[in-house]
Design a protein around this motif. Structure first.
Motif, PDB file in Angstrom:
ATOM      1  N   LEU A 121       8.079   9.939  12.635  1.00 28.27           N
ATOM      2  CA  LEU A 121       7.026   8.991  12.268  1.00 28.27           C
ATOM      3  C   LEU A 121       6.904   8.951  10.751  1.00 28.27           C
ATOM      4  O   LEU A 121       6.715   9.989  10.116  1.00 28.27           O
ATOM      5  N   ASP A 122       7.035   7.745  10.171  1.00 28.68           N
ATOM      6  CA  ASP A 122       7.024   7.590   8.715  1.00 28.68           C
ATOM      7  C   ASP A 122       5.873   6.671   8.313  1.00 28.68           C
ATOM      8  O   ASP A 122       5.802   5.527   8.761  1.00 28.68           O
ATOM      9  N   PHE A 123       4.981   7.187   7.457  1.00 30.30           N
ATOM     10  CA  PHE A 123       3.777   6.440   7.073  1.00 30.30           C
ATOM     11  C   PHE A 123       3.867   5.968   5.639  1.00 30.30           C
ATOM     12  O   PHE A 123       3.428   6.650   4.714  1.00 30.30           O
ATOM     13  N   GLY A 124       4.469   4.812   5.431  1.00 31.62           N
ATOM     14  CA  GLY A 124       4.577   4.215   4.104  1.00 31.62           C
ATOM     15  C   GLY A 124       3.855   2.877   4.095  1.00 31.62           C
ATOM     16  O   GLY A 124       2.818   2.720   4.738  1.00 31.62           O
ATOM     17  N   THR A 125       4.422   1.913   3.391  1.00 29.74           N
ATOM     18  CA  THR A 125       3.887   0.555   3.386  1.00 29.74           C
ATOM     19  C   THR A 125       3.803   0.068   4.825  1.00 29.74           C
ATOM     20  O   THR A 125       2.780  -0.452   5.271  1.00 29.74           O
ATOM     21  N   ALA A 126       4.898   0.240   5.541  1.00 30.46           N
ATOM     22  CA  ALA A 126       4.914   0.057   6.988  1.00 30.46           C
ATOM     23  C   ALA A 126       4.899   1.438   7.636  1.00 30.46           C
ATOM     24  O   ALA A 126       5.185   2.442   6.984  1.00 30.46           O
ATOM     25  N   PRO A 148      -1.798   0.620   3.648  1.00 35.58           N
ATOM     26  CA  PRO A 148      -1.945  -0.341   2.557  1.00 35.58           C
ATOM     27  C   PRO A 148      -1.884  -1.790   3.051  1.00 35.58           C
ATOM     28  O   PRO A 148      -2.649  -2.633   2.603  1.00 35.58           O
ATOM     29  N   LEU A 149      -0.996  -2.071   3.997  1.00 35.32           N
ATOM     30  CA  LEU A 149      -0.870  -3.445   4.510  1.00 35.32           C
ATOM     31  C   LEU A 149      -2.082  -3.835   5.340  1.00 35.32           C
ATOM     32  O   LEU A 149      -2.587  -4.955   5.233  1.00 35.32           O
ATOM     33  N   MET A 150      -2.564  -2.924   6.173  1.00 32.33           N
ATOM     34  CA  MET A 150      -3.713  -3.255   7.025  1.00 32.33           C
ATOM     35  C   MET A 150      -4.929  -3.600   6.182  1.00 32.33           C
ATOM     36  O   MET A 150      -5.581  -4.615   6.388  1.00 32.33           O
ATOM     37  N   ARG A 151      -5.223  -2.722   5.208  1.00 30.43           N
ATOM     38  CA  ARG A 151      -6.433  -2.982   4.411  1.00 30.43           C
ATOM     39  C   ARG A 151      -6.269  -4.224   3.537  1.00 30.43           C
ATOM     40  O   ARG A 151      -7.202  -4.997   3.375  1.00 30.43           O
ATOM     41  N   ASN A 152      -5.061  -4.455   3.040  1.00 32.84           N
ATOM     42  CA  ASN A 152      -4.879  -5.625   2.181  1.00 32.84           C
ATOM     43  C   ASN A 152      -4.932  -6.931   2.959  1.00 32.84           C
ATOM     44  O   ASN A 152      -5.377  -7.947   2.445  1.00 32.84           O
ATOM     45  N   GLN A 153      -4.479  -6.910   4.211  1.00 37.94           N
ATOM     46  CA  GLN A 153      -4.611  -8.111   5.045  1.00 37.94           C
ATOM     47  C   GLN A 153      -6.076  -8.467   5.217  1.00 37.94           C
ATOM     48  O   GLN A 153      -6.460  -9.625   5.114  1.00 37.94           O
ATOM     49  N   LEU A 154      -6.902  -7.455   5.486  1.00 38.49           N
ATOM     50  CA  LEU A 154      -8.332  -7.719   5.653  1.00 38.49           C
ATOM     51  C   LEU A 154      -8.948  -8.196   4.340  1.00 38.49           C
ATOM     52  O   LEU A 154      -9.758  -9.114   4.319  1.00 38.49           O
ATOM     53  N   ARG A 155      -8.525  -7.592   3.245  1.00 37.01           N
ATOM     54  CA  ARG A 155      -9.082  -7.986   1.948  1.00 37.01           C
ATOM     55  C   ARG A 155      -8.701  -9.415   1.585  1.00 37.01           C
ATOM     56  O   ARG A 155      -9.492 -10.143   1.001  1.00 37.01           O
ATOM     57  N   THR A 156      -7.473  -9.813   1.924  1.00 34.57           N
ATOM     58  CA  THR A 156      -7.029 -11.134   1.463  1.00 34.57           C
ATOM     59  C   THR A 156      -7.315 -12.248   2.465  1.00 34.57           C
ATOM     60  O   THR A 156      -7.332 -13.405   2.089  1.00 34.57           O
ATOM     61  N   HIS A 157      -7.532 -11.907   3.739  1.00 31.91           N
ATOM     62  CA  HIS A 157      -7.754 -12.958   4.733  1.00 31.91           C
ATOM     63  C   HIS A 157      -9.193 -13.061   5.199  1.00 31.91           C
ATOM     64  O   HIS A 157      -9.487 -13.757   6.166  1.00 31.91           O
ATOM     65  N   THR A 158     -10.087 -12.333   4.558  1.00 33.44           N
ATOM     66  CA  THR A 158     -11.511 -12.507   4.832  1.00 33.44           C
ATOM     67  C   THR A 158     -12.179 -12.782   3.486  1.00 33.44           C
ATOM     68  O   THR A 158     -11.589 -12.525   2.436  1.00 33.44           O
ATOM     69  N   ARG A 159     -13.387 -13.294   3.546  1.00 31.94           N
ATOM     70  CA  ARG A 159     -14.052 -13.647   2.286  1.00 31.94           C
ATOM     71  C   ARG A 159     -15.001 -12.565   1.807  1.00 31.94           C
ATOM     72  O   ARG A 159     -15.343 -12.513   0.638  1.00 31.94           O
ATOM     73  N   GLU A 183     -16.504   1.546   4.681  1.00 33.01           N
ATOM     74  CA  GLU A 183     -16.364   2.586   5.710  1.00 33.01           C
ATOM     75  C   GLU A 183     -15.831   1.984   7.005  1.00 33.01           C
ATOM     76  O   GLU A 183     -14.938   2.550   7.652  1.00 33.01           O
ATOM     77  N   ALA A 184     -16.365   0.832   7.371  1.00 31.69           N
ATOM     78  CA  ALA A 184     -15.969   0.199   8.625  1.00 31.69           C
ATOM     79  C   ALA A 184     -14.477  -0.151   8.613  1.00 31.69           C
ATOM     80  O   ALA A 184     -13.759   0.078   9.588  1.00 31.69           O
ATOM     81  N   VAL A 185     -14.001  -0.676   7.482  1.00 32.44           N
ATOM     82  CA  VAL A 185     -12.597  -1.092   7.389  1.00 32.44           C
ATOM     83  C   VAL A 185     -11.665   0.116   7.307  1.00 32.44           C
ATOM     84  O   VAL A 185     -10.700   0.242   8.067  1.00 32.44           O
ATOM     85  N   GLU A 186     -11.953   1.011   6.376  1.00 35.95           N
ATOM     86  CA  GLU A 186     -11.050   2.151   6.175  1.00 35.95           C
ATOM     87  C   GLU A 186     -10.951   3.009   7.438  1.00 35.95           C
ATOM     88  O   GLU A 186      -9.859   3.419   7.846  1.00 35.95           O
ATOM     89  N   ARG A 187     -12.093   3.258   8.052  1.00 38.65           N
ATOM     90  CA  ARG A 187     -12.085   4.096   9.258  1.00 38.65           C
ATOM     91  C   ARG A 187     -11.462   3.349  10.431  1.00 38.65           C
ATOM     92  O   ARG A 187     -10.744   3.938  11.239  1.00 38.65           O
ATOM     93  N   GLY A 188     -11.732   2.047  10.512  1.00 40.39           N
ATOM     94  CA  GLY A 188     -11.132   1.251  11.590  1.00 40.39           C
ATOM     95  C   GLY A 188      -9.609   1.266  11.501  1.00 40.39           C
ATOM     96  O   GLY A 188      -8.908   1.475  12.498  1.00 40.39           O
TER      97      GLY A 188
END
Ligand SMILES: Nc1ncnc2c1ncn2[C@@H]1O[C@H](COP(=O)(O)OP(=O)(O)O)[C@@H](O)[C@H]1O
Ligand SMILES: CC(C)(COP(=O)(O)O)[C@@H](O)C(=O)NCCC(=O)O
Ligand SMILES: [K+]
Length: 249
Positions: A121-126, A148-159, A183-188
């Protein structure tokens, strides 16, 4: 001295080994070719004789880096290349050359260290999961977005999801339901990652019972290690495979 590089989608991991490929004389994680040269420049008595690298970047980007290294250090440079089979591991992809080379090397390293079935199991960008049976057969794997990708998707696709890196880090000190956006995003996202890990473990158990080794690697491996106490955290697993795929002579 040997320079080893693992060029991921976000960062270049580098280290310098003594000439016999023994002791680690220096290492770092950088976000650009220039920062790599700076990091190397800070090493006292640097005298490179060989460079080996793996890259999941475009041929253009990888070529620019190897040219820069050639111009700066004038050493032979060897890049890990795809293979159908190596060191007892058989690439399971229908088109073996399409399997990410970082995954391939981590698999070679994992199978070598486990001497048996393993889940890498490799935890990088993907985030990637790869299953290697005890006979070396790669059964295939999974790819999903990393932290990094999960949080950035939420940051860029929500207002309304906006927060800084420091707040993000602090938010992960606990995993109770969030009472603030960060907290909700990072923990989710972290719980999604851990859920993915648990699913991979279940699948591995369905194949091999308890008779397999789990390897965790990549920059974010520490985020999930507590849900897999039996796992071996091997931050340099890609480098273990790199030495196997690109020996000194
Ligand atoms: N020293 C470090 N520098 C940068 N990122 C780090 C470092 N240590 C851990 N990380 C984490 O590693 C992740 C990137 O992992 P990495 O395996 O380097 O990715 P990739 O191979 O895709 O470039 C980042 O999301 C970050 O949270
Ligand atoms: C899956 C990856 C994006 C992981 O890259 P990373 O997160 O380590 O930067 C990389 O291994 C890759 O580009 N693979 C090619 C596609 C595949 O393995 O099927
Ligand atoms: K990687």
């Amino acid at each position: 001295m040997i320079l080893e590089l693992d060029c991921g989608n976000s960062f270049i991991k580098w280290r310098v080994l003594a000439a016999n490929a023994g002791r680690v004389l220096g290492e770092g994680v950088v976000d650009s070719n220039l920062a790599l040269l700076e990091g190397l420049g800070e090493l006292k008595g640097l005298a490179l004789t060989f460079c080996r690298l793996v890259s999941v970047r475009t041929a253009e980007e990888t070529g620019a880096l190897t040219s820069l290294l050639k111009d700066t250090f004038d050493v032979p440079i060897v890049c890990a290349a795809p293979a159908r089979e190596m060191s007892g591991v058989r690439n399971g992809y229908e088109e073996f050359e399409r399997l990410g080379l970082d995954r391939w090397l981590a698999m070679l390293g994992g199978f070598h260290l486990a001497s048996g079935a393993c889940l890498v199991l490799d935890f990088g960008t993907a985030v990637t999961a790869d299953f290697i049976a005890s006979d070396g057969e790669h059964l295939g794997g999974f790819i999903c977005p990393g932290m990094p990708l999960m949080r950035n998707q939420l940051r860029t696709h929500t207002r309304k999801i906006r927060y800084g890196d420091l707040a993000a880090e602090q938010a992960l000190e606990s995993l109770v339901p969030g009472r603030a956006t960060v907290e909700a995003v990072e923990r989710g996202c972290l719980l999604m990652l851990r859920g993915f890990v648990m699913t991979q473990l279940e699948l591995a158990r369905s194949y091999w019972g308890e008779d397999f080794v789990v390897f965790l690697t990549g920059g974010d491996a520490s985020l999930v290690s507590e849900v897999v106490p039996r796992a071996r955290v091997v931050p340099d697993l890609v480098f273990v495979g790199l030495a196997m795929a690109c020996p000194l002579s």
